[in-house]
Every structure is written in C-alpha cells, then in structure tokens.
Write an enzyme that holds these catalytic residues in place. Structure first.
Site, PDB file in Angstrom:
ATOM      1  N   ASP A 103      31.188  73.613 -23.452  1.00 26.64           N
ATOM      2  CA  ASP A 103      31.448  72.843 -22.216  1.00 26.64           C
ATOM      3  C   ASP A 103      32.957  72.775 -21.962  1.00 26.64           C
ATOM      4  O   ASP A 103      33.431  73.034 -20.851  1.00 26.64           O
ATOM      5  CB  ASP A 103      30.939  71.399 -22.342  1.00 26.64           C
ATOM      6  CG  ASP A 103      29.450  71.263 -22.602  1.00 26.64           C
ATOM      7  OD1 ASP A 103      28.751  70.673 -21.775  1.00 26.64           O
ATOM      8  OD2 ASP A 103      28.983  71.735 -23.654  1.00 26.64           O
ATOM      9  N   GLU A 118      33.304  67.674 -14.817  1.00 27.38           N
ATOM     10  CA  GLU A 118      32.573  66.684 -15.620  1.00 27.38           C
ATOM     11  C   GLU A 118      33.369  66.256 -16.855  1.00 27.38           C
ATOM     12  O   GLU A 118      33.387  65.086 -17.212  1.00 27.38           O
ATOM     13  CB  GLU A 118      31.227  67.260 -16.072  1.00 27.38           C
ATOM     14  CG  GLU A 118      30.473  66.244 -16.924  1.00 27.38           C
ATOM     15  CD  GLU A 118      29.173  66.738 -17.528  1.00 27.38           C
ATOM     16  OE1 GLU A 118      28.758  67.862 -17.234  1.00 27.38           O
ATOM     17  OE2 GLU A 118      28.593  65.984 -18.317  1.00 27.38           O
ATOM     18  N   ASP A 170      30.618  71.760 -13.089  1.00 28.50           N
ATOM     19  CA  ASP A 170      29.827  71.318 -14.241  1.00 28.50           C
ATOM     20  C   ASP A 170      29.805  72.529 -15.177  1.00 28.50           C
ATOM     21  O   ASP A 170      29.086  73.498 -14.938  1.00 28.50           O
ATOM     22  CB  ASP A 170      28.410  70.907 -13.825  1.00 28.50           C
ATOM     23  CG  ASP A 170      27.699  70.179 -14.953  1.00 28.50           C
ATOM     24  OD1 ASP A 170      28.096  70.359 -16.116  1.00 28.50           O
ATOM     25  OD2 ASP A 170      26.741  69.425 -14.666  1.00 28.50           O
ATOM     26  N   ILE A 222      28.776  73.154 -18.196  1.00 27.38           N
ATOM     27  CA  ILE A 222      27.405  73.406 -18.654  1.00 27.38           C
ATOM     28  C   ILE A 222      26.569  72.259 -18.118  1.00 27.38           C
ATOM     29  O   ILE A 222      26.748  71.116 -18.527  1.00 27.38           O
ATOM     30  CB  ILE A 222      27.268  73.448 -20.189  1.00 27.38           C
ATOM     31  CG1 ILE A 222      28.031  74.648 -20.755  1.00 27.38           C
ATOM     32  CG2 ILE A 222      25.797  73.532 -20.591  1.00 27.38           C
ATOM     33  CD1 ILE A 222      27.794  74.889 -22.244  1.00 27.38           C
ATOM     34  N   ASP A 223      25.705  72.577 -17.167  1.00 28.16           N
ATOM     35  CA  ASP A 223      24.771  71.574 -16.689  1.00 28.16           C
ATOM     36  C   ASP A 223      23.500  71.766 -17.503  1.00 28.16           C
ATOM     37  O   ASP A 223      23.031  72.895 -17.670  1.00 28.16           O
ATOM     38  CB  ASP A 223      24.509  71.806 -15.198  1.00 28.16           C
ATOM     39  CG  ASP A 223      23.536  70.785 -14.636  1.00 28.16           C
ATOM     40  OD1 ASP A 223      23.564  69.624 -15.074  1.00 28.16           O
ATOM     41  OD2 ASP A 223      22.751  71.168 -13.757  1.00 28.16           O
ATOM     42  N   THR A 248      23.252  70.386 -20.854  1.00 28.27           N
ATOM     43  CA  THR A 248      23.734  70.659 -22.223  1.00 28.27           C
ATOM     44  C   THR A 248      22.578  70.550 -23.228  1.00 28.27           C
ATOM     45  O   THR A 248      22.520  71.309 -24.198  1.00 28.27           O
ATOM     46  CB  THR A 248      24.884  69.692 -22.598  1.00 28.27           C
ATOM     47  OG1 THR A 248      25.875  69.780 -21.579  1.00 28.27           O
ATOM     48  CG2 THR A 248      25.523  70.068 -23.925  1.00 28.27           C
ATOM     49  N   ASP A 269      26.339  67.753 -10.231  1.00 25.08           N
ATOM     50  CA  ASP A 269      24.953  68.087 -10.576  1.00 25.08           C
ATOM     51  C   ASP A 269      24.136  68.549  -9.369  1.00 25.08           C
ATOM     52  O   ASP A 269      22.990  68.981  -9.543  1.00 25.08           O
ATOM     53  CB  ASP A 269      24.260  66.889 -11.234  1.00 25.08           C
ATOM     54  CG  ASP A 269      24.700  66.705 -12.686  1.00 25.08           C
ATOM     55  OD1 ASP A 269      24.991  67.718 -13.341  1.00 25.08           O
ATOM     56  OD2 ASP A 269      24.751  65.547 -13.149  1.00 25.08           O
TER      57      ASP A 269
HETATM   58  N1  LIG Z   1      19.718  58.506 -16.464  1.00 23.02           N
HETATM   59  C1  LIG Z   1      19.959  59.669 -15.864  1.00 23.02           C
HETATM   60  N2  LIG Z   1      19.362  59.939 -14.695  1.00 23.02           N
HETATM   61  C2  LIG Z   1      19.572  61.108 -14.059  1.00 23.02           C
HETATM   62  N3  LIG Z   1      20.374  62.095 -14.552  1.00 23.02           N
HETATM   63  C3  LIG Z   1      21.004  61.890 -15.714  1.00 23.02           C
HETATM   64  C4  LIG Z   1      20.836  60.668 -16.436  1.00 23.02           C
HETATM   65  N4  LIG Z   1      21.565  60.746 -17.555  1.00 23.02           N
HETATM   66  C5  LIG Z   1      22.194  61.939 -17.528  1.00 23.02           C
HETATM   67  N5  LIG Z   1      21.855  62.659 -16.430  1.00 23.02           N
HETATM   68  C6  LIG Z   1      22.326  63.975 -16.003  1.00 23.02           C
HETATM   69  O1  LIG Z   1      21.285  64.834 -15.689  1.00 23.02           O
HETATM   70  C7  LIG Z   1      21.794  66.166 -15.734  1.00 23.02           C
HETATM   71  C8  LIG Z   1      20.773  67.089 -16.313  1.00 23.02           C
HETATM   72  O2  LIG Z   1      19.676  67.026 -15.477  1.00 23.02           O
HETATM   73  P1  LIG Z   1      18.309  67.653 -15.935  1.00 23.02           P
HETATM   74  O3  LIG Z   1      17.666  66.667 -16.865  1.00 23.02           O
HETATM   75  O4  LIG Z   1      17.588  67.826 -14.658  1.00 23.02           O
HETATM   76  O5  LIG Z   1      18.629  68.916 -16.599  1.00 23.02           O
HETATM   77  C9  LIG Z   1      23.009  66.152 -16.605  1.00 23.02           C
HETATM   78  O6  LIG Z   1      24.126  66.487 -15.831  1.00 23.02           O
HETATM   79  C10 LIG Z   1      23.055  64.729 -17.083  1.00 23.02           C
HETATM   80  O7  LIG Z   1      24.331  64.232 -17.136  1.00 23.02           O
HETATM   81  P2  LIG Z   1      25.210  64.367 -18.466  1.00 23.02           P
HETATM   82  O8  LIG Z   1      25.829  65.713 -18.409  1.00 23.02           O
HETATM   83  O9  LIG Z   1      26.200  63.320 -18.354  1.00 23.02           O
HETATM   84  O10 LIG Z   1      24.269  64.236 -19.635  1.00 23.02           O
HETATM   85 MG   LIG Z   2      27.606  69.280 -17.969  1.00 27.91          MG
HETATM   86 MG   LIG Z   3      25.202  68.222 -15.268  1.00 29.72          MG
HETATM   87 MG   LIG Z   4      27.042  66.438 -19.730  1.00 28.70          MG
END
Ligand SMILES: Nc1ncnc2c1ncn2[C@@H]1O[C@H](COP(=O)(O)O)[C@@H](O)[C@H]1OP(=O)(O)O
Ligand SMILES: [Mg+2]
Ligand SMILES: [Mg+2]
Ligand SMILES: [Mg+2]
Length: 350
Positions: free
Chosen positions: A48, A71, A145, A147-148, A150, A291
């Site tokens: 990332d 991010e 982002d 890595i979306d 992760t 995202d």
């Molecule tokens: N409570 C939450 N509700 C919705 N999305 C979230 C929540 N917590 C983290 N995310 C984010 O959802 C994204 C992944 O989506 P998906 O589950 O559809 O793959 C990530 O970018 C993640 O952020 P983060 O990178 O901060 O963990």
């Molecule tokens: Mg990410």
């Molecule tokens: Mg993401």
């Molecule tokens: Mg993240």
C-alpha cells in the site's frame, strides 16, 4: 476524438500499471512483519505504502500544482526502530523498482519513471504524505487508493489500485487496476489482470493490464431473470442482510457475487453483476472518496446511474469523505428506479 484530459488519462494508466506490477510482485513475497495495523484497526502493507509513493511521485512530476488525496500517510514510517527501518527500506526498494522499470507504451520519462529515476527514503515518504490534502469543492485534485480491498489482497483474492482526477468536485478521469480479476469472470482460471478507464463524456473501456487491447464498455440492459448483486466480502463494510431483503422485494433469484474492492465496479460495468449495493452497517462510517471516485465515473460512462440510498448524487466536493451520502447503489439506468424503490422500502421497514 476528444482530446480533453488526454495526458491525465495516459499518466493515470501508466501510474496504475506500475503500481499493479508492484502489488502483484509483493504478494508473492509478502512476509508477516510487512503488514501494520492502522489506528482504525485496518491493515496496511508495504505494498500500500510503496504503491501510493509511486503514483504520487508520478503525479507530482507531471502536475506539480495538483493536490492529492491519498488513503495512506507516512507517519508510522517516520519513527525510529529496527522494525520500522526495515519496513521503510523495503518500501524504498519496492517503489524504486517500480519507478525505474523500463518505459513502456505511453510512458513519458518526465513523469519521473524509467532507468535512473530512483528516489531516496525522504523523497518517497514525502510523496506518500503529499496525499494529505483535505479536499473540497474547487480545484484539481487526484485521489489515490493504492490498494483498495487490502483484506482481499492479503487473502489472494480481489483488490484494486484506484486513481481518479476530480475537478471542481466532478470526477473527470478514473483508472482502476485489478491484477487478480479474471478477464472473463466465467473462466476463473483463465487470463487475469484488467484495467478499467473512464473519462467524463468519452465513455469507459476495459483493457488488459499487460497490453494495449481495449474494448468500450456498455452495461447490458436490465434483465430481471439474471439480475444479481455485487457486494463486499466483509459483512462489516456493507450489510449483507439488507441486500438480501432488497433482493427479495425485487423478486430476484440469483445469489449475490461477493468481492472485495472497487473490482465490483469493474464487474458491474462489464456485466458480470447487475447492481453494486453497499448499505451501511450502522456504525456511522463515512465512505471515503477514494473508494468510489473511479467506480462512479465508470458507471456513468457505461450507461449506469449511481446514487446514495436516498437517490442523491455522490458528492465528491465535501472533503476526504462522501459526507452525508448514506449507502451506495449503482446499476444500469433502466433498473435504477426499481432498485432505489426497493432500497427505500427496506430502509423504511428497519
Ligand atoms: N465500516 C465500514 N463500512 C464501509 N466501508 C468500510 C468500513 N470500514 C472500512 N471500509 C472500507 O471499505 C473498503 C473496502 O470495501 P469492500 O469491503 O467493498 O472491499 C476499504 O477501503 C475499507 O477502508 P479501509 O481501507 O480503511 O479498511
Ligand atoms: Mg486502501
Ligand atoms: Mg479502499
Ligand atoms: Mg485501507
């Protein structure tokens, strides 16, 4: 052919391609101490950080005045300890490997890439931290982002490298790299690695991550008998029970496809799934702009509509989050009204 944003589009494709090569090469070699847990308990890996460093370095070289909303930030990498310094060295090594790789089609050396483009640790940490812009309604800003998904990346499943250019709160260019996504969803063991590209007013296209072949994308029309949902793997990110209630109201018979990351948007616009539905789980989480920026442009440029669960447009002008938008629904235009109606009935019942 319109020339608007032609350089930004090519730069975004080049940056996402380099970052994808980096993330795929890291996955095969990732070791346990190369992953940290952030303040919000979510994981972040050397991939990332180094992917954000590479993309941010290229953006800054090409457009020094553009602002960046990324991010990740480098604060956890600036402390002094043996474990942090080995993490930092690894990030520098990975980022430089990606930056200095030979130029390919469409690459321009002035973007800080190609042999001889090494950056030192401070320059790379500063590049990561250049992503700290707070966002807002006016001006040019990129959102990254690196890595979306992760969690999907760590499981060896779907993840995406996401980059979008937002001008005066409107997404103008969006690029999504999905290294693990099969070219044909029905052939999971076939060729993998897809790149999705959209420019406002110019349509959306899919190409192979490894090559130049490109195919324009148009979402297939609404067909209730085969219509299915795309949703998160993580039940904490999107309410699976709400999607299932919506599905019942619409009389759908197909099970949802669960997948991490904005790869869901790629699968939506090429017709692997009928709608992307992301309903909050009730923890007061505000969606982040990185995202959904790229995904939202892919949807509108391939014949779809994307709104929140109340039918309001996503607002990318409120800062780093989508602020008051509640839930996200994206589908082909002729299905949106029926989907929105079903969503609102479920929300009212809850
Ligand atoms: N409570 C939450 N509700 C919705 N999305 C979230 C929540 N917590 C983290 N995310 C984010 O959802 C994204 C992944 O989506 P998906 O589950 O559809 O793959 C990530 O970018 C993640 O952020 P983060 O990178 O901060 O963990
Ligand atoms: Mg990410
Ligand atoms: Mg993401
Ligand atoms: Mg993240």
């Amino acid at each position: 052919m319109s020339l608007a944003y032609i350089t930004e589009k090519q730069l975004a494709i080049s940056a996402v391609r380099r970052a994808c090569l980096l993330t795929s090469s890291v996955f095969n070699k990732l070791v346990k101490n190369e992953t940290l847990v952030k303040g919000d308990k979510s994981p972040v890996t050397v991939a990332d950080y180094s992917a954000q460093a590479v993309i941010s370095t290229m953006l800054h070289r090409a457009y020094p005045d553009d602002l960046i909303i990324g991010e990740e930030d480098a604060s956890d990498l600036r402390t002094e300890s043996d474990s942090v310094s080995s993490l930092r060295n690894r990030i520098v090594e990975l980022a430089n490997e990606a930056l200095t790789a030979e130029l390919g089609i469409g690459d321009i050396a002035e973007w800080g890439i190609g042999p001889g483009s090494e950056q030192n640790a401070n320059q790379l940490l500063d590049a990561i931290d250049r992503g700290s812009y707070e966002g807002g309604r006016n001006g040019r800003m990129w959102t990254i982002d690196p890595i979306d998904g992760t969690k999907g990346f760590l499981r060896g499943e779907q993840y995406a490298v996401c980059l979008a250019l937002i001008v005066d709160a409107q997404v103008q260019v969006g690029v999504l790299g999905c290294p693990n996504l099969p070219w044909d969803w029905l052939k999971p063991d076939g060729d993998k690695g897809c790149l999705f590209v959209a420019v406002r007013g110019q349509g959306a296209q899919q190409m192979k991550l490894s090559g130049a072949d490109s195919a324009p994308l148009t979402m297939p029309p609404y067909t209730p008998s085969t219509f299915n949902f795309l949703e998160s793997v993580e039940a904490a990110h999107s309410s699976h029970s709400t999607t299932s209630q919506i599905s019942t109201i619409m009389g759908l018979t197909q099970s949802p496809i669960r997948m991490d990351s904005q790869a869901k948007y790629g699968c939506l616009v090429r017709g692997d799934g009928g709608a992307y539905v992301r309903m909050p789980t009730g923890v007061g989480y505000q969606e982040k702009i990185w995202d959904h920026a790229t995904g939202s442009l892919l949807v509108t440029e391939s014949g779809g509509i994307i709104t929140d669960s109340r039918g309001l447009p996503l607002d990318f002008g409120l800062g780093r989050t989508l602020g008051e938008n509640y839930g996200i629904i994206a589908t082909v235009s002729d299905a949106h009204a029926e989907l929105l109606d079903a969503v609102q009935r479920v929300v009212k019942e809850d």
